[in-house]
Design a protein around this motif. Structure first.
Motif, PDB file in Angstrom:
ATOM      1  N   TYR A  37       0.847  -1.195   0.000  1.00 40.46           N
ATOM      2  CA  TYR A  37       0.000   0.000   0.000  1.00 40.46           C
ATOM      3  C   TYR A  37       0.883   1.245   0.000  1.00 40.46           C
ATOM      4  N   LYS A  38       1.872   1.246   0.891  1.00 41.41           N
ATOM      5  CA  LYS A  38       2.774   2.402   1.001  1.00 41.41           C
ATOM      6  C   LYS A  38       3.641   2.558  -0.253  1.00 41.41           C
ATOM      7  N   ASP A  47      -2.000  -0.020  -6.605  1.00 40.54           N
ATOM      8  CA  ASP A  47      -3.290   0.570  -6.970  1.00 40.54           C
ATOM      9  C   ASP A  47      -4.445  -0.188  -6.346  1.00 40.54           C
ATOM     10  N   GLU A 100      -5.413  -0.875   7.941  1.00 38.91           N
ATOM     11  CA  GLU A 100      -4.729   0.396   7.677  1.00 38.91           C
ATOM     12  C   GLU A 100      -4.519   0.632   6.192  1.00 38.91           C
ATOM     13  N   ILE A 101      -5.370  -0.005   5.394  1.00 46.83           N
ATOM     14  CA  ILE A 101      -5.194   0.095   3.947  1.00 46.83           C
ATOM     15  C   ILE A 101      -6.360   0.816   3.310  1.00 46.83           C
ATOM     16  N   PHE A 102      -6.044   1.858   2.527  1.00 45.54           N
ATOM     17  CA  PHE A 102      -7.107   2.666   1.949  1.00 45.54           C
ATOM     18  C   PHE A 102      -7.060   2.657   0.425  1.00 45.54           C
ATOM     19  N   ILE A 103      -6.926   1.457  -0.103  1.00 40.69           N
ATOM     20  CA  ILE A 103      -7.072   1.229  -1.549  1.00 40.69           C
ATOM     21  C   ILE A 103      -7.988   0.007  -1.692  1.00 40.69           C
TER      22      ILE A 103
END
Lengths: 218, 252
Positions: free
Chosen positions: B40-41, B45, B72-75
């Motif tokens: 993610y960092k 995508d 903690e992942i926003f994808i």
């Protein structure tokens, strides 16, 4: 920051879509995030979030079945902040044309229509990352798009688009398959995003933070 | 050309991310939560998380594990492995998934795909296909994490599933999986000719050039990569820079 920090944001559960990632994203910035589905609960909120993935008709039916239509409109009339995401943004408009013609919440005048005139071979739904560009006719009020950089990428999943009547309500635009459409709509404290800020990485989180800050400052 | 999505794929067995070659010889490569956050960092995508033994053992995806991975992942996250009811899909969405990938149960009961599409919308339902080359020049669909024959022509199966309304297709080449020998562009071309929904390809990425090749030679929307990311052949960021240089649109 002015205003108190004991603010409460409610995500309206009207039976469509995934509320959990949205709640998770909001909770990065504010503790009191609840999921609501009746009018008494809505009355106690400082801000409302309308989430949703799915069809316009199913969305409005879900809102009506819970008797929330009038309450959400009153919430907007009082000038309280509302954040609509994807289908939630579309429902803010007057009418939707997905599988027929349906009445929306009519908080922002306009309609929701299928993507017209895309280049050959372009796939619908529009799924993936695309840029949002600040519209020329307007400048952001309430700093909702603060600190996200120029033309950042955000995540979209949709087949229908927002067409507000008042072009000044268009806060950002996006181009897909050669067609420019409204990706953010705004009227006062009511914001509608066609994309998913809760799925748009750091940029999306910043937009959610901006919204929370706006609520906290009230 | 629209943006090509770069999707790290995490094959999960028990509490570990594992990776094998030709879907066999599994080795532990890391912790799901840590790897997912790292990708993610690094600019992923999307993420694709597959429980590779859930169907085989007739278990469900470990939703608690998924919840911790997605925290903690926003994808967007696509989840697959052992999905066989509306309830399973609900549980996956509640645990942080945005889409579910269905293979084994879709083949056993195609009507389920349509039922899922009606309930959750096509954007939520991804068809996962594991295809293995046959001597007659066609490809056979496999189930249960690449272990079971079906006798079904994989390309024809995709055609049929599109009619049932699936909103995306992930195609894995079992012959190339984990091999770093490049994508099966023949198989992918065959599918991309008629696939009107986004097509994600997996199996065989070994060099950045192999990714360029599949994007230029076929018409795809995303690449899913496991081995090369897990073992550090290249990073997501380097791959995106490379693609950008080759005039392929990516989110940077």
């Amino acid at each position: 920051m002015s205003g108190s920090n004991n603010k409460k944001i409610g995500i309206v559960d009207y039976g469509v879509g995934n509320l959990y990632s949205l709640r998770k994203a909001l909770r990065e910035f504010i503790d009191d995030v609840v999921i609501v589905e009746n009018t008494e609960e809505i009355n106690r909120l400082d801000a409302l979030v309308l989430p949703g993935v799915g069809s316009f008709e199913a969305g409005m039916e879900g809102i009506k079945a819970r008797g929330l239509e009038g309450e959400i409109k009153k919430f907007a009339e009082k000038g309280k902040p509302i954040l609509g995401i994807c289908l939630g943004a579309q429902l803010l408009l007057s009418k939707g044309y997905e599988f027929g013609e349906f009445r929306g919440l009519d908080i922002i005048s306009g309609k929701v229509v299928k993507f017209p005139g895309l280049k050959m071979g372009i796939k619908i739904p529009h799924i993936g990352w695309n840029k949002i560009t600040l519209s020329n006719s307007t400048k952001p009020e309430g700093d909702i798009l603060n600190s996200i950089g120029k033309d950042p990428y955000v995540y979209f999943v949709h087949s229908y688009i927002l067409e507000p009547i008042d072009k000044k309500a268009i806060l950002t635009t996006t181009i897909y398959g050669g067609y420019q459409f409204c990706s953010t709509v705004q009227k006062g404290n009511v914001y509608g995003f066609q994309f998913h800020p809760e799925k748009s990485g750091q940029v999306g989180l910043r937009i959610i933070k901006n919204f929370v800050n706006l609520v906290k400052a009230l | 050309m629209e943006n090509i999505r770069i999707i790290p794929r995490l094959d999960i067995k028990g509490t570990n991310v594992v990776k094998g070659i030709f879907t066999e010889g599994l080795r532990v490569v890391g912790n799901p939560k840590e790897l997912a956050f790292k990708y993610y960092k690094d600019g992923a995508d999307e993420l694709l998380c597959m429980d590779i033994v859930a169907s085989l053992y007739q278990r469900n995806f470990d939703f608690d594990l998924l919840r911790s991975v997605s925290e903690e992942i926003f994808i967007p996250i696509t989840v697959g492995g052992g999905i066989r009811s509306v309830n399973d899909i609900n549980n996956a969405l509640r645990a942080g998934a945005d889409k579910v990938a269905i293979n084994t149960y879709g083949i056993k009961k195609p009507k389920f795909l349509n039922e899922a599409v009606k309930k959750f919308g096509s954007q939520c339902i991804v068809l996962s296909v594991e295809a293995k080359h046959r001597n007659d020049g066609t490809w056979e669909a496999y189930t249960d994490g690449g272990r079971e024959h079906t006798g079904i022509n994989a390309v024809e199966w995709i055609r049929k599933a599109l009619v049932l309304g699936v909103g995306e297709v992930v195609i894995t080449s079992i012959d190339r999986d984990g091999s770093r020998k490049g994508y099966d562009t023949e198989l992918i071309s065959e599918v991309s000719k008629f696939c009107k929904v986004p097509l994600v390809v997996h199996g065989g990425a070994g060099t950045k050039e192999s990714v360029v090749k599949v994007i230029k030679k076929t018409k795809i929307d995303a690449v899913a990569i496991a081995t090369s990311f897990h073992y550090g052949d290249f990073k997501i960021k380097n791959l995106k820079e490379y693609l950008f240089k080759k005039k392929i649109n990516v989110r940077v």
